[in-house]
Motif scaffolding. Sequence first.
Motif, PDB file in Angstrom:
ATOM      1  N   CYS A 202      -0.912   7.346   1.954  1.00 20.90           N
ATOM      2  CA  CYS A 202      -2.370   7.349   2.117  1.00 20.90           C
ATOM      3  C   CYS A 202      -2.928   5.941   2.304  1.00 20.90           C
ATOM      4  CB  CYS A 202      -3.033   8.018   0.912  1.00 20.90           C
ATOM      5  SG  CYS A 202      -2.908   7.037  -0.591  1.00 20.90           S
TER       6      CYS A 202
ATOM      7  N   PRO B 154       0.835  -1.208   0.000  1.00 17.82           N
ATOM      8  CA  PRO B 154       0.000   0.000   0.000  1.00 17.82           C
ATOM      9  C   PRO B 154       0.869   1.257   0.000  1.00 17.82           C
ATOM     10  CG  PRO B 154      -0.520  -1.424   1.878  1.00 17.82           C
ATOM     11  CD  PRO B 154       0.682  -1.995   1.195  1.00 17.82           C
TER      12      PRO B 154
ATOM     13  N   GLN C   5      -3.523   3.591   0.272  1.00 17.05           N
ATOM     14  CA  GLN C   5      -4.265   3.015  -0.853  1.00 17.05           C
ATOM     15  C   GLN C   5      -3.324   2.085  -1.623  1.00 17.05           C
ATOM     16  OE1 GLN C   5      -7.710   3.643  -1.530  1.00 17.05           O
ATOM     17  NE2 GLN C   5      -7.335   4.260   0.587  1.00 17.05           N
TER      18      GLN C   5
ATOM     19  N   CYS D 246       0.696   5.629  -6.809  1.00 16.79           N
ATOM     20  CA  CYS D 246      -0.436   5.390  -5.924  1.00 16.79           C
ATOM     21  C   CYS D 246      -1.716   5.372  -6.742  1.00 16.79           C
ATOM     22  CB  CYS D 246      -0.468   6.499  -4.879  1.00 16.79           C
ATOM     23  SG  CYS D 246      -1.828   6.361  -3.738  1.00 16.79           S
ATOM     24  N   SER D 247      -2.632   4.464  -6.397  1.00 19.67           N
ATOM     25  CA  SER D 247      -3.888   4.386  -7.151  1.00 19.67           C
ATOM     26  C   SER D 247      -4.842   5.516  -6.776  1.00 19.67           C
ATOM     27  CB  SER D 247      -4.558   3.033  -6.915  1.00 19.67           C
ATOM     28  OG  SER D 247      -4.871   2.885  -5.546  1.00 19.67           O
ATOM     29  N   ASN D 248      -4.515   6.233  -5.719  1.00 22.04           N
ATOM     30  CA  ASN D 248      -5.329   7.364  -5.294  1.00 22.04           C
ATOM     31  C   ASN D 248      -4.863   8.617  -6.041  1.00 22.04           C
ATOM     32  OD1 ASN D 248      -6.648   9.419  -3.995  1.00 22.04           O
ATOM     33  ND2 ASN D 248      -5.771   9.004  -1.982  1.00 22.04           N
TER      34      ASN D 248
END
Length: 70
Positions: A10, A6, A12, A30-32
Amino acid sequence: MESLKPCPFCNQPGTLERTRDISHYWVPMCSNARCGCRLCAWPTRREAAQAWNERAATITTTTTTATTEN
Ligand SMILES: [Zn+2]
C-alpha cells in the motif's frame, strides 16, 4: 537505526511494534491498519527492520521485473 521502506502493498510507511508478551520481540508491520501487512517477530529492532526491508525489496523487484519485461 535502520530506516524502513514503504509497505510494498500500500506504499504507507513501515513501522516496528513490540510484542506484548514476555519476549518483547519486534514485529515489522505496515503503519496502515487497513492493510494489515506484518511479518514474524524478531529479537532485535535491527533484525526486524532488515526483515521488513528485504521483504519490501523482494516484492518491489518482482513487480519491477514483471513490468519492464517486453
Ligand atoms: Zn501496507
